[in-house]
Design an enzyme around this catalytic site. Structure first.
Site, PDB file in Angstrom:
ATOM      1  N   SER A  18       5.180  36.577  16.111  1.00 52.77           N
ATOM      2  CA  SER A  18       5.427  36.006  17.449  1.00 52.77           C
ATOM      3  C   SER A  18       5.505  34.480  17.453  1.00 52.77           C
ATOM      4  CB  SER A  18       4.364  36.506  18.431  1.00 52.77           C
ATOM      5  OG  SER A  18       3.071  36.320  17.919  1.00 52.77           O
ATOM      6  N   THR A  19       5.862  33.874  16.321  1.00 49.15           N
ATOM      7  CA  THR A  19       5.984  32.403  16.323  1.00 49.15           C
ATOM      8  C   THR A  19       7.314  31.965  16.922  1.00 49.15           C
ATOM      9  OG1 THR A  19       6.926  32.328  14.103  1.00 49.15           O
ATOM     10  CG2 THR A  19       4.525  32.218  14.274  1.00 49.15           C
TER      11      THR A  19
ATOM     12  N   THR B 205       2.736  40.943  16.851  1.00 45.82           N
ATOM     13  CA  THR B 205       3.025  40.562  15.464  1.00 45.82           C
ATOM     14  C   THR B 205       4.364  39.821  15.411  1.00 45.82           C
ATOM     15  OG1 THR B 205       4.120  42.674  14.956  1.00 45.82           O
ATOM     16  CG2 THR B 205       1.741  42.536  14.543  1.00 45.82           C
TER      17      THR B 205
ATOM     18  N   TYR C 188      17.623  48.713   7.206  1.00 43.12           N
ATOM     19  CA  TYR C 188      17.033  48.237   8.474  1.00 43.12           C
ATOM     20  C   TYR C 188      17.064  49.367   9.509  1.00 43.12           C
ATOM     21  CZ  TYR C 188      16.717  45.626  12.906  1.00 43.12           C
ATOM     22  OH  TYR C 188      16.369  45.175  14.146  1.00 43.12           O
TER      23      TYR C 188
ATOM     24  N   SER D 161      15.280  49.105  17.825  1.00 44.54           N
ATOM     25  CA  SER D 161      16.571  48.424  17.960  1.00 44.54           C
ATOM     26  C   SER D 161      17.646  49.458  18.224  1.00 44.54           C
ATOM     27  CB  SER D 161      16.853  47.711  16.637  1.00 44.54           C
ATOM     28  OG  SER D 161      18.213  47.403  16.510  1.00 44.54           O
TER      29      SER D 161
HETATM   30  N1  LIG Z   1      17.371  39.592  17.234  1.00 39.94           N
HETATM   31  C1  LIG Z   1      17.986  40.692  17.644  1.00 39.94           C
HETATM   32  O1  LIG Z   1      19.155  40.682  18.061  1.00 39.94           O
HETATM   33  C2  LIG Z   1      17.223  42.005  17.663  1.00 39.94           C
HETATM   34  C3  LIG Z   1      17.842  43.145  18.199  1.00 39.94           C
HETATM   35  C4  LIG Z   1      17.136  44.347  18.247  1.00 39.94           C
HETATM   36  C5  LIG Z   1      15.840  44.407  17.753  1.00 39.94           C
HETATM   37  N2  LIG Z   1      15.271  43.291  17.215  1.00 39.94           N
HETATM   38  C6  LIG Z   1      13.895  43.408  16.697  1.00 39.94           C
HETATM   39  O2  LIG Z   1      13.069  42.507  17.399  1.00 39.94           O
HETATM   40  C7  LIG Z   1      12.004  42.064  16.550  1.00 39.94           C
HETATM   41  C8  LIG Z   1      11.970  40.537  16.544  1.00 39.94           C
HETATM   42  O3  LIG Z   1      13.208  40.049  16.057  1.00 39.94           O
HETATM   43  P1  LIG Z   1      13.579  38.487  16.126  1.00 39.94           P
HETATM   44  O4  LIG Z   1      15.041  38.383  15.875  1.00 39.94           O
HETATM   45  O5  LIG Z   1      13.001  37.897  17.348  1.00 39.94           O
HETATM   46  O6  LIG Z   1      12.770  37.951  14.830  1.00 39.94           O
HETATM   47  P2  LIG Z   1      12.767  36.512  14.175  1.00 39.94           P
HETATM   48  O7  LIG Z   1      13.336  35.485  15.104  1.00 39.94           O
HETATM   49  O8  LIG Z   1      13.357  36.652  12.800  1.00 39.94           O
HETATM   50  O9  LIG Z   1      11.197  36.228  14.046  1.00 39.94           O
HETATM   51  C9  LIG Z   1      10.460  36.857  13.049  1.00 39.94           C
HETATM   52  C10 LIG Z   1       8.990  36.585  13.302  1.00 39.94           C
HETATM   53  O10 LIG Z   1       8.216  37.351  12.403  1.00 39.94           O
HETATM   54  C11 LIG Z   1       7.304  36.492  11.689  1.00 39.94           C
HETATM   55  N3  LIG Z   1       7.104  37.140  10.396  1.00 39.94           N
HETATM   56  C12 LIG Z   1       8.023  37.426   9.439  1.00 39.94           C
HETATM   57  N4  LIG Z   1       7.443  38.100   8.423  1.00 39.94           N
HETATM   58  C13 LIG Z   1       6.128  38.266   8.772  1.00 39.94           C
HETATM   59  C14 LIG Z   1       5.010  38.923   8.170  1.00 39.94           C
HETATM   60  N5  LIG Z   1       5.130  39.549   7.000  1.00 39.94           N
HETATM   61  N6  LIG Z   1       3.800  38.903   8.821  1.00 39.94           N
HETATM   62  C15 LIG Z   1       3.672  38.289  10.017  1.00 39.94           C
HETATM   63  N7  LIG Z   1       4.704  37.666  10.648  1.00 39.94           N
HETATM   64  C16 LIG Z   1       5.912  37.650  10.026  1.00 39.94           C
HETATM   65  C17 LIG Z   1       7.971  35.139  11.703  1.00 39.94           C
HETATM   66  O11 LIG Z   1       7.030  34.095  11.622  1.00 39.94           O
HETATM   67  P3  LIG Z   1       6.703  33.319  10.250  1.00 39.94           P
HETATM   68  O12 LIG Z   1       7.990  32.846   9.698  1.00 39.94           O
HETATM   69  O13 LIG Z   1       5.773  32.259  10.708  1.00 39.94           O
HETATM   70  O14 LIG Z   1       6.032  34.337   9.363  1.00 39.94           O
HETATM   71  C18 LIG Z   1       8.601  35.141  13.107  1.00 39.94           C
HETATM   72  O15 LIG Z   1       7.617  34.825  14.070  1.00 39.94           O
HETATM   73  C19 LIG Z   1      12.274  42.692  15.187  1.00 39.94           C
HETATM   74  O16 LIG Z   1      11.522  43.873  15.038  1.00 39.94           O
HETATM   75  C20 LIG Z   1      13.745  43.023  15.233  1.00 39.94           C
HETATM   76  O17 LIG Z   1      14.080  44.094  14.375  1.00 39.94           O
HETATM   77  C21 LIG Z   1      15.929  42.096  17.154  1.00 39.94           C
END
Ligand SMILES: NC(=O)c1ccc[n+]([C@@H]2O[C@H](COP(=O)([O-])OP(=O)(O)OC[C@H]3O[C@@H](n4cnc5c(N)ncnc54)[C@H](OP(=O)(O)O)[C@@H]3O)[C@@H](O)[C@H]2O)c1
Length: 264
Positions: free
Chosen positions: A15-16, A13, A154, A141
């Site tokens: 994953s774009t 989920t 969060y 996280s």
């Molecule tokens: N980044 C960090 O430092 C970090 C650290 C620890 C944990 N995490 C966790 O890792 C995971 C991924 O984080 P990320 O930073 O890689 O995320 P991100 O870059 O913000 O990407 C979010 C993704 O979710 C999709 N999305 C958003 N709302 C959606 C919905 N309602 N239904 C389906 N798709 C949806 C978006 O695509 P569209 O815009 O096309 O919908 C995009 O593919 C999250 O659970 C986050 O809490 C991140």
């Protein structure tokens, strides 16, 4: 160790882009057929194209749907009725002062970060247990353990995922299905570079800038740099493999040592 996921179907989920895209690419590289999900057909198609360009022979399915809704989850299960590897990666985050988080925000965070994952687990777990093999993962996280003062809504959802994961692992006990959560640490995704350059000297090259950022603002990290999305994906691919058959009900850390604890 050769991780071979050929013959398996995976759904990641959100994953774009970011961590989700790296996980989808890692699973595809190991031979799985992978469903790429996001809300919009355009972002999903772009993610699919990028994946096909980077992973030769990738078997990818576009699954556009807002999985935070009943209808979105139904559309996903219709497009991919049998999933062997479910990676609940979707998660939203933003900073809001603790006393200003509204009821609507609390509900939205629960619905997007927790309920969406629970709903898909409910949809796919029975098929996995019936087939005697499956992998369910939740991307949690460091914020699950070290609740950030500026985003407790969060942090609450990520702590909840640890509980959800442990609970569903019990439901799947003895079936050949493993259920785990992955505690990811600060990762080099989309907006993070801008965020880093808001806090350190803009003239520094990226490598130095991120080290300076970590030294000054994330000193508890033992890695002393941001984690690359592929490094999170490597753990997820391993947990998805046959070789990880004895790891279930666990919260496994790939946080660069950020959480100052021996156990998660
Ligand atoms: N980044 C960090 O430092 C970090 C650290 C620890 C944990 N995490 C966790 O890792 C995971 C991924 O984080 P990320 O930073 O890689 O995320 P991100 O870059 O913000 O990407 C979010 C993704 O979710 C999709 N999305 C958003 N709302 C959606 C919905 N309602 N239904 C389906 N798709 C949806 C978006 O695509 P569209 O815009 O096309 O919908 C995009 O593919 C999250 O659970 C986050 O809490 C991140």
């Amino acid at each position: 160790m050769r991780l071979d996921l050929s013959g398996k179907t995976a759904l990641v989920t959100g994953s774009t882009q970011g961590i989700g895209w790296a996980i989808a690419a890692g699973l595809a590289r190991s031979g799985a057929r992978v469903g790429v999900n996001g809300r919009g057909a355009d972002t999903v198609n772009a993610g699919v194209e990028r994946l096909r360009a980077e992973v030769t022979g990738a078997d990818v399915v576009a699954v556009p749907a807002d999985v935070a809704t009943d209808e979105g989850a139904a559309a996903v299960t219709e497009a991919l009725p049998d999933v062997d590897i479910l990676v609940n990666n979707l998660g939203i985050f933003e900073a809001t002062p603790a006393l200003e988080i509204t009821d609507a925000q609390w509900r939205r965070y629960f619905e997007v970060n927790v309920l969406a994952a629970v709903r898909l687990t409910r949809a796919y777990l029975p098929g996995m247990t019936a087939r005697g093999w499956g992998r369910v993962q939740y991307i949690a996280s460091d914020s699950a353990v070290v609740i950030p003062a500026e985003m407790i809504h969060y942090g609450m959802t990520k702590t909840a995922l640890l509980a959800v994961s442990r609970g569903f692992a019990k439901e799947a006990a003895g079936t050949g299905v493993t259920v785990n959560s992955v505690i990811a640490g600060p990762t080099h995704t989309g907006g993070v570079e801008d965020f880093v350059y808001q806090l350190v000297d803009r003239s520094l090259p990226w490598d130095e800038a991120q080290r300076e950022f970590m030294r000054r603002h994330r000193p508890q990290s033992l890695l002393q740099r941001l984690i690359e999305p592929e490094e999170i994906a490597n753990l997820v691919v391993y947990l998805s493999s046959a070789q990880a058959s004895a790891t279930t009900g666990a919260a496994v850390r790939v946080d660069g040592g950020y959480v100052d604890a021996i156990l998660p």
